[in-house]
Design a protein around this motif. Sequence first.
Motif, PDB file in Angstrom:
ATOM      1  N   THR A   7      31.907  44.493  51.684  1.00 19.47           N
ATOM      2  CA  THR A   7      32.989  45.227  51.090  1.00 19.47           C
ATOM      3  C   THR A   7      33.987  44.575  50.388  1.00 19.47           C
ATOM      4  OG1 THR A   7      34.303  44.996  53.257  1.00 19.47           O
ATOM      5  CG2 THR A   7      32.444  46.994  53.014  1.00 19.47           C
ATOM      6  N   GLY A   8      33.644  43.236  50.063  1.00 20.55           N
ATOM      7  CA  GLY A   8      34.582  42.506  49.356  1.00 20.55           C
ATOM      8  C   GLY A   8      35.118  43.400  48.012  1.00 20.55           C
ATOM      9  N   GLY A   9      34.133  43.612  47.139  1.00 19.49           N
ATOM     10  CA  GLY A   9      34.492  44.131  45.988  1.00 19.49           C
ATOM     11  C   GLY A   9      35.354  45.418  46.222  1.00 19.49           C
ATOM     12  N   ALA A  10      35.098  46.322  46.933  1.00 23.49           N
ATOM     13  CA  ALA A  10      35.962  47.506  47.321  1.00 23.49           C
ATOM     14  C   ALA A  10      37.305  47.248  47.854  1.00 23.49           C
ATOM     15  CB  ALA A  10      35.220  48.365  48.300  1.00 23.49           C
ATOM     16  N   LEU A  11      37.595  46.140  48.640  1.00 19.12           N
ATOM     17  CA  LEU A  11      38.853  46.105  49.081  1.00 19.12           C
ATOM     18  C   LEU A  11      39.538  45.120  48.062  1.00 19.12           C
ATOM     19  CD1 LEU A  11      37.825  44.207  52.704  1.00 19.12           C
ATOM     20  CD2 LEU A  11      38.877  46.521  52.039  1.00 19.12           C
ATOM     21  N   ARG A  12      38.783  44.423  47.151  1.00 18.68           N
ATOM     22  CA  ARG A  12      39.474  43.935  46.151  1.00 18.68           C
ATOM     23  C   ARG A  12      39.889  44.945  45.185  1.00 18.68           C
ATOM     24  NH1 ARG A  12      36.125  40.274  44.700  1.00 18.68           N
ATOM     25  NH2 ARG A  12      34.898  41.763  43.394  1.00 18.68           N
ATOM     26  N   LEU A  14      40.570  48.088  45.913  1.00 21.34           N
ATOM     27  CA  LEU A  14      41.759  48.820  46.407  1.00 21.34           C
ATOM     28  C   LEU A  14      43.132  48.051  46.356  1.00 21.34           C
ATOM     29  CD1 LEU A  14      42.262  51.297  47.766  1.00 21.34           C
ATOM     30  CD2 LEU A  14      41.838  50.225  50.009  1.00 21.34           C
ATOM     31  N   ALA A  15      43.073  46.865  46.571  1.00 24.61           N
ATOM     32  CA  ALA A  15      44.504  45.989  46.536  1.00 24.61           C
ATOM     33  C   ALA A  15      44.853  45.935  44.922  1.00 24.61           C
ATOM     34  CB  ALA A  15      43.837  44.542  46.755  1.00 24.61           C
ATOM     35  N   LEU A  16      43.807  45.734  44.107  1.00 22.29           N
ATOM     36  CA  LEU A  16      44.363  45.618  42.603  1.00 22.29           C
ATOM     37  C   LEU A  16      44.882  47.108  42.223  1.00 22.29           C
ATOM     38  CD1 LEU A  16      41.593  43.315  41.165  1.00 22.29           C
ATOM     39  CD2 LEU A  16      44.147  42.775  41.498  1.00 22.29           C
ATOM     40  N   ALA A  17      44.063  48.165  42.569  1.00 23.79           N
ATOM     41  CA  ALA A  17      44.393  49.528  42.139  1.00 23.79           C
ATOM     42  C   ALA A  17      45.982  49.904  42.714  1.00 23.79           C
ATOM     43  CB  ALA A  17      43.615  50.490  42.801  1.00 23.79           C
ATOM     44  N   ALA A  18      46.288  49.117  43.831  1.00 21.49           N
ATOM     45  CA  ALA A  18      47.689  49.329  44.283  1.00 21.49           C
ATOM     46  C   ALA A  18      48.798  48.923  43.347  1.00 21.49           C
ATOM     47  CB  ALA A  18      47.937  48.615  45.585  1.00 21.49           C
ATOM     48  N   PHE A  19      48.374  47.914  42.336  1.00 20.43           N
ATOM     49  CA  PHE A  19      49.137  47.492  41.522  1.00 20.43           C
ATOM     50  C   PHE A  19      49.350  48.062  40.408  1.00 20.43           C
ATOM     51  CE2 PHE A  19      48.492  43.780  44.163  1.00 20.43           C
ATOM     52  CZ  PHE A  19      49.782  43.256  44.403  1.00 20.43           C
ATOM     53  N   ASP A  20      48.604  49.144  40.051  1.00 22.07           N
ATOM     54  CA  ASP A  20      48.491  49.998  38.850  1.00 22.07           C
ATOM     55  C   ASP A  20      48.463  49.263  37.534  1.00 22.07           C
ATOM     56  OD1 ASP A  20      48.236  52.623  37.916  1.00 22.07           O
ATOM     57  OD2 ASP A  20      50.441  52.981  37.754  1.00 22.07           O
ATOM     58  N   LEU A  21      47.559  48.248  37.574  1.00 23.72           N
ATOM     59  CA  LEU A  21      47.369  47.586  36.349  1.00 23.72           C
ATOM     60  C   LEU A  21      46.618  48.225  35.025  1.00 23.72           C
ATOM     61  CD1 LEU A  21      45.767  44.393  38.106  1.00 23.72           C
ATOM     62  CD2 LEU A  21      48.399  44.682  37.297  1.00 23.72           C
ATOM     63  N   GLU A  22      46.873  47.713  34.011  1.00 19.15           N
ATOM     64  CA  GLU A  22      46.275  48.110  32.867  1.00 19.15           C
ATOM     65  C   GLU A  22      44.916  48.063  32.917  1.00 19.15           C
ATOM     66  OE1 GLU A  22      44.188  48.134  29.205  1.00 19.15           O
ATOM     67  OE2 GLU A  22      45.030  46.114  29.917  1.00 19.15           O
ATOM     68  N   LYS A  23      43.822  48.767  32.483  1.00 14.70           N
ATOM     69  CA  LYS A  23      42.293  48.572  32.718  1.00 14.70           C
ATOM     70  C   LYS A  23      41.862  47.266  32.473  1.00 14.70           C
ATOM     71  CE  LYS A  23      41.050  51.091  28.653  1.00 14.70           C
ATOM     72  NZ  LYS A  23      40.400  52.478  28.198  1.00 14.70           N
ATOM     73  N   GLY A  24      42.253  46.643  31.411  1.00 11.31           N
ATOM     74  CA  GLY A  24      41.385  45.494  30.826  1.00 11.31           C
ATOM     75  C   GLY A  24      42.106  44.319  31.906  1.00 11.31           C
ATOM     76  N   PHE A  26      42.996  44.648  34.996  1.00 11.30           N
ATOM     77  CA  PHE A  26      42.490  45.106  36.269  1.00 11.30           C
ATOM     78  C   PHE A  26      41.047  44.513  36.287  1.00 11.30           C
ATOM     79  CE2 PHE A  26      39.686  47.396  39.064  1.00 11.30           C
ATOM     80  CZ  PHE A  26      40.273  47.585  40.097  1.00 11.30           C
ATOM     81  N   VAL A  27      40.031  44.772  35.313  1.00  2.58           N
ATOM     82  CA  VAL A  27      38.914  44.166  35.011  1.00  2.58           C
ATOM     83  C   VAL A  27      38.857  42.688  35.007  1.00  2.58           C
ATOM     84  CG1 VAL A  27      36.718  44.178  33.897  1.00  2.58           C
ATOM     85  CG2 VAL A  27      37.854  46.288  34.258  1.00  2.58           C
ATOM     86  N   ALA A  28      39.467  42.033  34.277  1.00  2.00           N
ATOM     87  CA  ALA A  28      39.592  40.449  33.893  1.00  2.00           C
ATOM     88  C   ALA A  28      39.992  39.967  35.366  1.00  2.00           C
ATOM     89  CB  ALA A  28      40.867  40.140  33.047  1.00  2.00           C
ATOM     90  N   THR A  29      41.016  40.346  36.037  1.00  7.79           N
ATOM     91  CA  THR A  29      41.475  40.031  37.237  1.00  7.79           C
ATOM     92  C   THR A  29      40.302  39.746  38.240  1.00  7.79           C
ATOM     93  OG1 THR A  29      43.697  40.551  37.039  1.00  7.79           O
ATOM     94  CG2 THR A  29      43.250  40.131  39.131  1.00  7.79           C
ATOM     95  N   SER A  30      39.836  40.953  38.563  1.00 11.74           N
ATOM     96  CA  SER A  30      38.749  41.161  39.165  1.00 11.74           C
ATOM     97  C   SER A  30      37.538  40.280  39.105  1.00 11.74           C
ATOM     98  CB  SER A  30      38.239  42.723  39.504  1.00 11.74           C
ATOM     99  OG  SER A  30      37.171  42.931  40.571  1.00 11.74           O
ATOM    100  N   ALA A  31      37.228  40.193  37.591  1.00  8.12           N
ATOM    101  CA  ALA A  31      36.220  39.214  37.330  1.00  8.12           C
ATOM    102  C   ALA A  31      36.526  37.933  37.732  1.00  8.12           C
ATOM    103  CB  ALA A  31      35.929  39.280  35.901  1.00  8.12           C
ATOM    104  N   GLY A  91      37.889  56.467  43.228  1.00  7.89           N
ATOM    105  CA  GLY A  91      36.740  57.398  43.757  1.00  7.89           C
ATOM    106  C   GLY A  91      35.666  56.696  44.140  1.00  7.89           C
ATOM    107  N   PHE A  92      35.391  55.295  43.325  1.00  8.71           N
ATOM    108  CA  PHE A  92      34.217  54.705  44.029  1.00  8.71           C
ATOM    109  C   PHE A  92      34.692  53.805  45.287  1.00  8.71           C
ATOM    110  CE2 PHE A  92      32.697  54.447  39.438  1.00  8.71           C
ATOM    111  CZ  PHE A  92      31.446  54.829  39.868  1.00  8.71           C
ATOM    112  N   VAL A  93      35.950  53.566  45.354  1.00 12.21           N
ATOM    113  CA  VAL A  93      36.317  52.786  46.687  1.00 12.21           C
ATOM    114  C   VAL A  93      36.169  54.054  47.713  1.00 12.21           C
ATOM    115  CG1 VAL A  93      38.174  51.964  48.107  1.00 12.21           C
ATOM    116  CG2 VAL A  93      37.971  51.164  45.619  1.00 12.21           C
ATOM    117  N   LEU A  94      36.513  55.204  47.389  1.00 17.75           N
ATOM    118  CA  LEU A  94      36.337  56.216  48.426  1.00 17.75           C
ATOM    119  C   LEU A  94      34.727  56.624  48.948  1.00 17.75           C
ATOM    120  CD1 LEU A  94      37.088  58.590  50.330  1.00 17.75           C
ATOM    121  CD2 LEU A  94      37.124  59.941  48.397  1.00 17.75           C
ATOM    122  N   LEU A  95      33.944  56.550  47.804  1.00 21.57           N
ATOM    123  CA  LEU A  95      32.509  56.523  47.803  1.00 21.57           C
ATOM    124  C   LEU A  95      31.843  55.603  48.929  1.00 21.57           C
ATOM    125  CD1 LEU A  95      29.987  58.022  47.159  1.00 21.57           C
ATOM    126  CD2 LEU A  95      29.732  56.796  45.050  1.00 21.57           C
TER     127      LEU A  95
END
Length: 110
Positions: A7-12, A14-24, A26-31, A91-95
Amino acid sequence: MAGLIGTGGALRGLALAAFDLEKGVFVATSAGIDSGVDFSRMVIYLRSGYLASNSLMYILGLLIIAFAGSYVGKLALGHIDQKYFRQIVLGFVLLIGLITLGRAISEMIR
C-alpha cells in the motif's frame, strides 16, 4: 510496513494529495520518492545475492520500460485538468482501500 503489504503507493498518494500540489509536481515528487526507494532496494538485493547474475540483463529492459511508461504517463497527464486531477488520485486511493478491505474481510471469513 506499507511496502510489505503493498500500500506504499496509495499512502504516498494520499499524503501528497493533502498538499494539493500541481499535477506535474505531484507526479514528479511521487516518481522521485519511488525511484529512490526502488534504487536502494535494488542495491540491497544485488549485494545480498537475491538477484542471480543472469537476471541482471533484465534490468536494462525494465529501465527502458519504466522510462517509456513515464513518457506515456506524461502525455496522458497533459489531457487531465488540474481541477480533476486530485479527485482522480483520491478516487484511486479509495478504490485501493476498498479492495484491501475486501481482501481482508475475505481472509477473515475463510
